[in-house]
Design an enzyme around this catalytic site. Structure first.
Site, PDB file in Angstrom:
ATOM      1  N   ASP A 119      49.745  14.082  24.555  1.00 26.12           N
ATOM      2  CA  ASP A 119      49.542  12.673  24.862  1.00 26.12           C
ATOM      3  C   ASP A 119      50.828  12.049  25.402  1.00 26.12           C
ATOM      4  O   ASP A 119      51.925  12.332  24.907  1.00 26.12           O
ATOM      5  CB  ASP A 119      49.112  11.943  23.592  1.00 26.12           C
ATOM      6  CG  ASP A 119      48.848  10.477  23.811  1.00 26.12           C
ATOM      7  OD1 ASP A 119      47.829  10.154  24.454  1.00 26.12           O
ATOM      8  OD2 ASP A 119      49.656   9.651  23.350  1.00 26.12           O
ATOM      9  N   GLU A 154      54.113  32.843  22.129  1.00 26.72           N
ATOM     10  CA  GLU A 154      53.979  33.762  20.991  1.00 26.72           C
ATOM     11  C   GLU A 154      52.522  33.930  20.589  1.00 26.72           C
ATOM     12  O   GLU A 154      52.140  34.971  20.038  1.00 26.72           O
ATOM     13  CB  GLU A 154      54.762  33.229  19.785  1.00 26.72           C
ATOM     14  CG  GLU A 154      56.266  33.172  19.962  1.00 26.72           C
ATOM     15  CD  GLU A 154      56.929  32.567  18.739  1.00 26.72           C
ATOM     16  OE1 GLU A 154      56.340  32.689  17.621  1.00 26.72           O
ATOM     17  OE2 GLU A 154      58.009  31.969  18.878  1.00 26.72           O
TER      18      GLU A 154
END
Length: 525
Positions: A206, A248
Site C-alpha cells: 500500500d 527465499e
C-alpha cells in the site's frame, strides 16, 4: 501453520488473473453483517469456477477500522470481526488446493494509533523515534511543523497535549512510521516472513512510494525536486531488502505506485526490486479509443526495459465502479473528487464495462478483478448517516468517499440481504438482488458468465505483445498469437476483420454481422 511457498518461481504471476477480496463486504459466514474468512472459505468454489489464479486480500489484520483496515494494530493477528489466524491459515491452504494462491496487503507507511509502538510513543517512551514527532512552529508551537497536507484532506499533522505534533499522511489515527529507523525496517521484514511461512504467495504494498521522508521534513514548495516524501531514492534500498526476503520463498510483490514519470516508475520494477506495480493510467483513462491505445502502448513501453509484466485493472476498493464510471456521457473523471458532469446511464455503462473486461483480459500481463466487477455492480449511493470512509468527513462532506464501491456482494436473489449473510454493515441498494451471483450463473448473457468464459479462453492470446491492426477511427483492434481482440468505441457499427471463428462477444452482433458500438469481440485469426 501452512507450508511455506517453495523457493522457486514458475512465473505464474506474469500472466495471472488476480481477484481482489475486500473481506468485510465479500461474504458473511457467521450472520453478523460483516464479511469474514468463513464467508470467503465457503465461496472458494465460486472463485475456482471463475478461474482466477490468486486472491489479493485487503487488510484482514487486527484494526480499529478507522480506515477500513488500513490502520493496522497487529500484523500477526486477524481481526476478530473476520476470524482467527488459524482460519486464515486454513483459507490459504484450502485455496491452494484449488490452485488459487493468496496475496496479502502490507501497509508500511503507517500503523494504527492503537499499535503498541504508538501507544508507547504517546507515553513518552523511546518508541517516539519510530514515528515523526516534531515541535510546532510559531511563537508557542501552535503551528504545524510544515505545510504538508493529508491525502484525506486537511493537515498531515496532529498536535498532542504535550505540545508536540505527529505526522500522518492519511487520517490522524494512522501515524506515519520513520523508515530511517532500523527497527522499522527489521519489523517489516519479519512481518513478510511471518506470512510467507504461512503459505502466502505474494504481497500488495500500500502507498508504496510514500514511506521515506526527507530527514528535515521541509515544506512542499512549488517544483521541489526531489519531493520531500514521494518517490525518495532511499526507498529502493527498502525494496531490495524485501525482494531478498521474497526470493527465499518464491513470493512476489505488487506495488501501489502512483507516479507520472515513466522512468521513475520503472525503477521500482528492476529485477532486484518489485515484481509488478499497479497501472493506474489504464484504470483512469476515459472511454476513448485513442487515449486507451496510448495508455496501453505507454504502459508496455514503460515495462519493457526492466522486463516486468504490465498490470491491468478497471476498478478497486478506492475507485468508483466501472459500470458507473463508464455510464457517463461525459467520461471525464476526477479521481480526487469522484465528480462527473452528467448522470449515469447504467445500460451504457454495462455495455462498456463488458467491452472493457474483454479488452483488459486480452492484453499481455496481469489482470486484477475487484470483487463484484464480475457481477457488473454499479456504484451505490450511501446515505450520509451510514458513510464510514474518513475521506468524507475530512473533506467537509465534499467527497462522497469510497464506500459506494464497498457495498456487500449479492449472492442469492431469493435470500435476505441478497444472500450476503446478516444485515450488511453498509446498506445494499434496492434491487441489489438483481445482480445476485446465483441468478447470473443461470443466465448465458450475464456479466458473470462473460467473465468466466473470458478467463477460460484467455490463454488463446499467448504470451507475446499485441500487434495493432488497421481499424476505423474509434476502434481498437490487435492480434496476439492466433487470436484477435476488436473493441468498437466509435458511434457506428463496424465490420469485423477477416477471421476463422468468433470466440467470444461482449454483446450480440447486429443483423449484418457488424460489431455494434461499445462492444468487444475475441476472434480466431
Amino acid at each position: 501453520m501452512g507450508q511455506p511457498t517453495p523457493a522457486t518461481d514458475d512465473g505464474w504471476w506474469r500472466s495471472a488473473v488476480i481477484y481482489q477480496v475486500y473481506v468485510r463486504s465479500f461474504a458473511d459466514g457467521d450472520g453478523d453483517g460483516t464479511g469474514d474468512l468463513a464467508g470467503v472459505r465457503a465461496r472458494l468454489p465460486y472463485l475456482a469456477e471463475l478461474g482466477v489464479d490468486a486472491l489479493w486480500f485487503n487488510p484482514w489484520y487486527r484494526s480499529p477500522m478507522k480506515d477500513g483496515g488500513y490502520d493496522v494494530a497487529d500484523y500477526r493477528a486477524v481481526d476478530p470481526a473476520f476470524g482467527t489466524l488459524a482460519e486464515a491459515e486454513k483459507l490459504i491452504a484450502e485455496a491452494r488446493e484449488l490452485g488459487i494462491r493468496t496475496l496479502v496487503d502490507i501497509v508500511p507507511n503507517h500503523v494504527s494509533d492503537q499499535h503498541p509502538w504508538f501507544r508507547a510513543a504517546l507515553a513518552g517512551g523511546p518508541e517516539r523515534e519510530l514515528f515523526h514527532f516534531r515541535p510546532g512552529r510559531g511563537e508557542h508551537g501552535e503551528l504545524p511543523p510544515n505545510d504538508w497536507q493529508s491525502e484525506f484532506g486537511g493537515l498531515a499533522w496532529t498536535r498532542l497535549p504535550d505540545g508536540d505534533w505527529y505526522l500522518h499522511l492519511f487520517a490522524p489515527e494512522q501515524p506515519d512510521l520513520n523508515w530511517a529507523h532500523p527497527a522499522v525496517r527489521q519489523e517489516h521484514e519479519d512481518i513478510l516472513r511471518f506470512w510467507f511461512e504461512r503459505g502466502v504467495a505474494g504481497v500488495r504494498i500500500d502507498s508504496a512510494a510514500l514511506l521515506v521522508k526527507h530527514p528535515e521534513l521541509p515544506d512542499v514548495t512549488e517544483g521541489r525536486d526531489p519531493h520531500p516524501y514521494v518517490d525518495r531514492d532511499e526507498l529502493h534500498d527498502v525494496y531490495r531488502a524485501w525482494r531478498a526476503v521474497a526470493d527465499e520463498y518464491g513470493a512476489v510483490f505488487v506495488g501501489e505506485v502512483w507516479l507520472p514519470d515513466a522512468e521513475r516508475f520503472a525503477r521500482y520494477l528492476r529485477p532486484d526490486e518489485l515484481h509488478t506495480a499497479f497501472n493506474f493510467s489504464f484504470m483512469s483513462c476515459p472511454w476513448d479509443a485513442a487515449r486507451l491505445r496510448r495508455s496501453i502502448d505507454d504502459t508496455l513501453a514503460e515495462h519493457a526495459p526492466v522486463g516486468a509484466p504490465a498490470t491491468w485493472v478497471l476498478c478497486n476498493h478506492d475507485v468508483t465502479r466501472t459500470v458507473t464510471r463508464y455510464g457517463r456521457a461525459d467520461t471525464g473523471f476526477d479521481f480526487a473528487t469522484k465528480a462527473f458532469g452528467t448522470p449515469t446511464d447504467l445500460a451504457l455503462g454495462t455495455r462498456r464495462a463488458r467491452a472493457a473486461a474483454l479488452l483488459s483480459l486480452a492484453l499481455p500481463g496481469v489482470v486484477y478483478v475487484y470483487q463484484g466487477e464480475e457481477l457488473g455492480l454499479p456504484e451505490a449511493d450511501i446515505p450520509l448517516d451510514r458513510i464510514e470512509d474518513p475521506m468524507h468527513a475530512r473533506s467537509g462532506g465534499t467527497d462522497p468517499g469510497r464506500d459506494g464501491c464497498r457495498v456487500p456482494l449479492p449472492w442469492a436473489a431469493g435470500e435476505p440481504h441478497a444472500g450476503f449473510g446478516g444485515e450488511p454493515w453498509l446498506p445494499q441498494p434496492d434491487g441489489w438482488a438483481a445482480y445476485a451471483a446465483d441468478r447470473q450463473a443461470e443466465d448465458p448473457g450475464s456479466m458473470l458468465r462473460l467473465y468466466r468464459e473470458a478467463v477460460r479462453l484467455r490463454p488463446v492470446f499467448g504470451d507475446g505483445p499485441p500487434t495493432w491492426l488497421p481499424a476505423p477511427d474509434g476502434v481498437l483492434a490487435f492480434a496476439r498469437a492466433d487470436a484477435l481482440c476488436v473493441v468498437n468505441l466509435s458511434d457506428t457499427p463496424v465490420d469485423l476483420p477477416a477471421h476463422s471463428a468468433l470466440l467470444l462477444a461482449g454483446g450480440p452482433l447486429d443483423t449484418a454481422g457488424r460489431l455494434p458500438r461499445d462492444t468487444a469481440v475475441w476472434l480466431r485469426a
